[in-house]
Design a protein around this motif. Sequence first.
Motif, PDB file in Angstrom:
ATOM      1  N   LYS A 104       0.836  -1.206   0.000  1.00 33.20           N
ATOM      2  CA  LYS A 104       0.000   0.000   0.000  1.00 33.20           C
ATOM      3  C   LYS A 104       0.867   1.252   0.000  1.00 33.20           C
ATOM      4  CE  LYS A 104      -3.659   0.719   3.065  1.00 33.20           C
ATOM      5  NZ  LYS A 104      -4.553   0.132   4.096  1.00 33.20           N
ATOM      6  N   THR A 105       1.878   1.244   0.871  1.00 34.46           N
ATOM      7  CA  THR A 105       2.797   2.397   0.930  1.00 34.46           C
ATOM      8  C   THR A 105       3.455   2.632  -0.424  1.00 34.46           C
ATOM      9  OG1 THR A 105       3.275   1.943   3.251  1.00 34.46           O
ATOM     10  CG2 THR A 105       4.867   3.318   2.083  1.00 34.46           C
ATOM     11  N   LEU A 106       3.875   1.525  -1.075  1.00 38.03           N
ATOM     12  CA  LEU A 106       4.633   1.643  -2.331  1.00 38.03           C
ATOM     13  C   LEU A 106       3.713   1.736  -3.549  1.00 38.03           C
ATOM     14  CD1 LEU A 106       7.430  -1.009  -1.619  1.00 38.03           C
ATOM     15  CD2 LEU A 106       7.487   1.460  -1.184  1.00 38.03           C
TER      16      LEU A 106
ATOM     17  N   TYR B  39       7.538   7.468   2.691  1.00 37.40           N
ATOM     18  CA  TYR B  39       7.711   6.725   1.453  1.00 37.40           C
ATOM     19  C   TYR B  39       9.180   6.730   1.032  1.00 37.40           C
ATOM     20  CZ  TYR B  39       7.559   5.666  -3.514  1.00 37.40           C
ATOM     21  OH  TYR B  39       7.801   5.122  -4.728  1.00 37.40           O
ATOM     22  N   THR B  40       9.770   7.910   0.981  1.00 37.70           N
ATOM     23  CA  THR B  40      11.161   8.053   0.539  1.00 37.70           C
ATOM     24  C   THR B  40      12.106   7.327   1.479  1.00 37.70           C
ATOM     25  OG1 THR B  40      10.603  10.170  -0.458  1.00 37.70           O
ATOM     26  CG2 THR B  40      12.932   9.774  -0.004  1.00 37.70           C
ATOM     27  N   LEU B  41      11.826   7.430   2.771  1.00 40.96           N
ATOM     28  CA  LEU B  41      12.680   6.774   3.762  1.00 40.96           C
ATOM     29  C   LEU B  41      12.701   5.260   3.545  1.00 40.96           C
ATOM     30  CD1 LEU B  41      12.984   7.563   7.469  1.00 40.96           C
ATOM     31  CD2 LEU B  41      12.384   5.234   6.817  1.00 40.96           C
ATOM     32  N   VAL B  42      11.543   4.683   3.309  1.00 39.34           N
ATOM     33  CA  VAL B  42      11.442   3.227   3.137  1.00 39.34           C
ATOM     34  C   VAL B  42      12.193   2.786   1.871  1.00 39.34           C
ATOM     35  CG1 VAL B  42       9.805   1.368   2.601  1.00 39.34           C
ATOM     36  CG2 VAL B  42       9.299   2.996   4.449  1.00 39.34           C
ATOM     37  N   VAL B  43      11.959   3.489   0.794  1.00 40.12           N
ATOM     38  CA  VAL B  43      12.596   3.115  -0.474  1.00 40.12           C
ATOM     39  C   VAL B  43      14.126   3.288  -0.368  1.00 40.12           C
ATOM     40  CG1 VAL B  43      12.784   3.681  -2.929  1.00 40.12           C
ATOM     41  CG2 VAL B  43      10.536   3.631  -1.828  1.00 40.12           C
ATOM     42  N   ASN B  44      14.560   4.389   0.205  1.00 39.94           N
ATOM     43  CA  ASN B  44      16.005   4.622   0.340  1.00 39.94           C
ATOM     44  C   ASN B  44      16.675   3.565   1.211  1.00 39.94           C
ATOM     45  OD1 ASN B  44      15.785   6.835  -1.253  1.00 39.94           O
ATOM     46  ND2 ASN B  44      16.124   8.352   0.369  1.00 39.94           N
ATOM     47  N   LEU B  45      16.020   3.212   2.300  1.00 36.56           N
ATOM     48  CA  LEU B  45      16.568   2.200   3.201  1.00 36.56           C
ATOM     49  C   LEU B  45      16.768   0.879   2.460  1.00 36.56           C
ATOM     50  CD1 LEU B  45      17.209   1.058   6.079  1.00 36.56           C
ATOM     51  CD2 LEU B  45      14.752   0.711   6.362  1.00 36.56           C
ATOM     52  N   ALA B  46      15.754   0.452   1.730  1.00 38.82           N
ATOM     53  CA  ALA B  46      15.824  -0.828   1.026  1.00 38.82           C
ATOM     54  C   ALA B  46      16.917  -0.802  -0.048  1.00 38.82           C
ATOM     55  CB  ALA B  46      14.469  -1.142   0.396  1.00 38.82           C
ATOM     56  N   ARG B  47      16.966   0.287  -0.794  1.00 41.44           N
ATOM     57  CA  ARG B  47      17.948   0.377  -1.880  1.00 41.44           C
ATOM     58  C   ARG B  47      19.370   0.464  -1.327  1.00 41.44           C
ATOM     59  NH1 ARG B  47      14.244  -0.209  -5.637  1.00 41.44           N
ATOM     60  NH2 ARG B  47      13.141   1.569  -6.550  1.00 41.44           N
TER      61      ARG B  47
ATOM     62  N   SER C 122       7.909   8.181  -7.869  1.00 41.66           N
ATOM     63  CA  SER C 122       8.761   9.146  -7.169  1.00 41.66           C
ATOM     64  C   SER C 122       7.949   9.836  -6.081  1.00 41.66           C
ATOM     65  CB  SER C 122       9.297  10.185  -8.155  1.00 41.66           C
ATOM     66  OG  SER C 122       8.259  11.079  -8.489  1.00 41.66           O
ATOM     67  N   GLU C 123       8.630  10.476  -5.117  1.00 45.13           N
ATOM     68  CA  GLU C 123       7.932  11.119  -3.984  1.00 45.13           C
ATOM     69  C   GLU C 123       6.871  12.105  -4.448  1.00 45.13           C
ATOM     70  OE1 GLU C 123      10.106  12.342  -0.308  1.00 45.13           O
ATOM     71  OE2 GLU C 123       8.954  14.209  -0.357  1.00 45.13           O
ATOM     72  N   ASP C 124       7.162  12.798  -5.568  1.00 44.37           N
ATOM     73  CA  ASP C 124       6.205  13.772  -6.104  1.00 44.37           C
ATOM     74  C   ASP C 124       4.818  13.177  -6.347  1.00 44.37           C
ATOM     75  OD1 ASP C 124       8.203  15.555  -6.130  1.00 44.37           O
ATOM     76  OD2 ASP C 124       8.537  15.522  -8.316  1.00 44.37           O
ATOM     77  N   GLU C 125       4.811  11.893  -6.739  1.00 42.48           N
ATOM     78  CA  GLU C 125       3.528  11.279  -7.098  1.00 42.48           C
ATOM     79  C   GLU C 125       2.737  10.807  -5.876  1.00 42.48           C
ATOM     80  OE1 GLU C 125       4.041   8.361 -10.453  1.00 42.48           O
ATOM     81  OE2 GLU C 125       6.114   9.071 -10.332  1.00 42.48           O
ATOM     82  N   ILE C 126       3.368  10.867  -4.696  1.00 43.04           N
ATOM     83  CA  ILE C 126       2.730  10.346  -3.483  1.00 43.04           C
ATOM     84  C   ILE C 126       1.898  11.441  -2.835  1.00 43.04           C
ATOM     85  CG2 ILE C 126       3.183   9.411  -1.166  1.00 43.04           C
ATOM     86  CD1 ILE C 126       3.928   7.480  -3.434  1.00 43.04           C
ATOM     87  N   GLU C 127       0.627  11.146  -2.563  1.00 43.59           N
ATOM     88  CA  GLU C 127      -0.212  12.139  -1.877  1.00 43.59           C
ATOM     89  C   GLU C 127      -0.350  11.822  -0.388  1.00 43.59           C
ATOM     90  OE1 GLU C 127      -1.259  15.060  -2.467  1.00 43.59           O
ATOM     91  OE2 GLU C 127      -0.626  15.139  -4.562  1.00 43.59           O
TER      92      GLU C 127
END
Lengths: 451, 451
Positions: A306-308, A338-346, A327-332
Amino acid sequence: MTHRPGQLHLNAFLMSSGHHEASWRLPESDPSSVSTNIAFLQQLALTAERGRLDSIFFADGPAQGRDVGRRPSGTLEPTVVLAAIAAVTSRIGLIATASTTYNDPYNLARRFASVDHISGGRAGWNIVTTAFGEAARNFGLADQPSHRERYERAAEFLEVSLKLWDSWEADAEVGDKAAGVWGDSSKVHAIGHVGEHFSVAGALTTPRSPQGRPLLVQAGSSEDGKDFAAQYAEAVFTAQQTLADAQEFYADLKRRAVEWGRDPATVLVLPGIVPVIGATEAEAREKEDELDRLIKPEYARVELAKTLRVHPDDLPLDRELPADLPSEDEIEGAKSRYTLVVNLARREHLTVRQLIGRLGGGRGHRTFSGTAEQVADAIQDWYDHGAADGFNIMPAVLPSGLDDFVDQVVPILVDRGLFRTEYTGTTLREHYGLAVPENRWTAARTAEIAR
Amino acid sequence: MTHRPGQLHLNAFLMSSGHHEASWRLPESDPSSVSTNIAFLQQLALTAERGRLDSIFFADGPAQGRDVGRRPSGTLEPTVVLAAIAAVTSRIGLIATASTTYNDPYNLARRFASVDHISGGRAGWNIVTTAFGEAARNFGLADQPSHRERYERAAEFLEVSLKLWDSWEADAEVGDKAAGVWGDSSKVHAIGHVGEHFSVAGALTTPRSPQGRPLLVQAGSSEDGKDFAAQYAEAVFTAQQTLADAQEFYADLKRRAVEWGRDPATVLVLPGIVPVIGATEAEAREKEDELDRLIKPEYARVELAKTLRVHPDDLPLDRELPADLPSEDEIEGAKSRYTLVVNLARREHLTVRQLIGRLGGGRGHRTFSGTAEQVADAIQDWYDHGAADGFNIMPAVLPSGLDDFVDQVVPILVDRGLFRTEYTGTTLREHYGLAVPENRWTAARTAEIAR
Ligand SMILES: Cc1cc2nc3c(=O)[nH]c(=O)nc-3n(C[C@H](O)[C@H](O)[C@H](O)COP(=O)(O)O)c2cc1C
Ligand SMILES: Cc1cc2nc3c(=O)[nH]c(=O)nc-3n(C[C@H](O)[C@H](O)[C@H](O)COP(=O)(O)O)c2cc1C
């Protein structure tokens, strides 16, 4: 970087059986009462007060979003919880989350003023805009307002609230029995606010509270969130995984505060930390591993998807995240999360299963397992290196994790001269070293007289 | 008329320094803290509990309407006050007023559910539609919705709230640690309400509370108000001046409840009484006279003029009310209060000054000064003659008026077998002899299984 002695700030973020999502499965947890048992919450507050912590804090959101199978998810509304805790404590600060998107300023401002009275000046408000659409659908909306719109409403909500908290001057209560005059009506001011989102005519029902207004706390880390914090917040909760990120956030927020004309020392930055404490490092690790083994990844995967904004089937447990995420821009919703989770995983090349483990411990906050000494080191390291004015302590397991922190880590921080030996004040603002704000009407009158 | 022994119900209506508008001018009152001092309110609650009263009650309205010169007029929001009182008491029922016109059902339903949890099942909600336009202007409206519209919204507000309080079945919390299942998601129900005033999709955030839902109390006595009470209320506060009026109201309300298919014994009628107690009748009279002498009629006349929709100059203090006043139909505010005031003045040929004196004591409620024995007689008289199931005790002066009632009148009512000797239950519903309502989902499942 030098600090004045004893100036580190500690807030305890209390959540049901603890922040680790599997904490309720441990023997110490009573799963049927962690979410609604006020005696349990009062006991935690007394523990925090025993440790002379600055404050305790409760999260909140007006929707039952989660799958109740996963973990204790029923909650009590936090302002009434704080009032019940105020009655059995005398010093600990009391911070409740409330949403500017799903409240009216008149109702909320008077509730916080009331809690400030009831607690003798210990109330704080964690101001959030609420980032999940389920909430909107409990308030007659088809979906949540856009991220930008939510923050615009939040800013006006704050302006109205500040006016309301100033609507009674401190000396409006006269109590002249002989003359039969209880209050001085020239010191109770109709606010006459007319704006984009709100029109509020009158004065508050509630006389000025001990702190003038609650401590203003904020917890959103998007661009809009940081600007909002720089303008209004006196304390900022944030989730940061690395020292470098935390330093950057810290410097960025202080800089923005200066741009708003504020003294950066009046905006305190408190990153979260999820400590797991053991007698030895190995024991702490083993505690954490045991908790991670108790996670059921199916639940978490649905939420992660859901987050992603992908389908759960697109997240095989033993593969890394898909390459083509928005990208973060598309997240409402919650942009910074959102960015934190994606960055952590990558950054750490985590599989979905590993990522779920990391998030299960602290939902994106820094997790740290070790001895009490090592936890104190981890805290001091960030504090000494310009990454924090204090910490949001998020025990993985409650009540034991808070007991461990208060009984084992706090004494080390005190010995190092970082933390207070006794409370020196009675209000939340005094704990955080922040002044009671001036009343705008009283200030204007004083200026008038001075001329 | 015969009653079961010990079944009389007593609620204490607590208001700052007492219900008499000049009470704050007496030596016992600390005018600077009566409105915001939680310790004072907690002490009053403990006094009521010492007297084994059913409940205490706080009024509320989201606007600072009154002239603050007149009397203590700052108030704390009552749901947080109740939470703080719950923490220091164990039996007394806790009733707060909240408006259906200026709240959202999702927020309010969870706050009352939370207070019910915090108090172990002692919460009650005095449901009001709010009859003053100042409130509307604090919520973005130019004026209040019409009387009819307010009650229509109130009915839908209740329907939504009832659905929300049923959204968690009592056994939704499973707590199966071995299987890793905390809650049974088939027992947490999204309500999917779509109506005229509200659309609310989800389940409540809060598990089912000890009483299932708060006790539902109502206090409007217009035609719409009585119909609303007959449909939803479990206890009804009302202002009645004469036995005949009270009997008529009582019979009318019970009849309406039957029309709604309800057992009339589950709708308790509690008229207000403002007792002034003295060692002798003369002493009580003198207490009341002293209070009346302390009234400043200028303040009251302005408010009376507002109620009657005339100019203050049209109300010379030593003349009767003007002949040409509007009829109840033309009033969009508090209809039943309007009629009560006009009827009282006309029936007793009161001058404006005399009327102000009468209203200053109890704002339209029955005032009664006498010995403890005489107050007990006055209570028993109405109780025995089909005018009341109990009373809303409104001490003219606090704290002494409540002490006097508890220490002097309650023992007489107990001796006469009218009132309880000990609490027999721990919840507000138990005190009032009302059952915990069935959960609609659980009931449907039980019916399913039975088939
Ligand atoms: C420690 C912490 C606690 C938070 N608590 C809440 C909360 O209780 N309710 C909520 O809606 N959001 C909460 N948030 C999320 C943010 O306040 C914010 O609503 C969300 O991140 C969206 O804002 P953003 O897009 O600016 O990040 C919390 C965040 C942090 C770091
Ligand atoms: C004992 C009692 C207490 C009341 N308390 C409140 C209150 O706290 N807030 C409020 O808005 N109205 C209060 N009311 C007024 C009514 O609930 C109602 O709002 C008003 O009378 C308009 O309704 P009506 O036109 O049906 O009478 C109270 C009435 C009574 C009898």
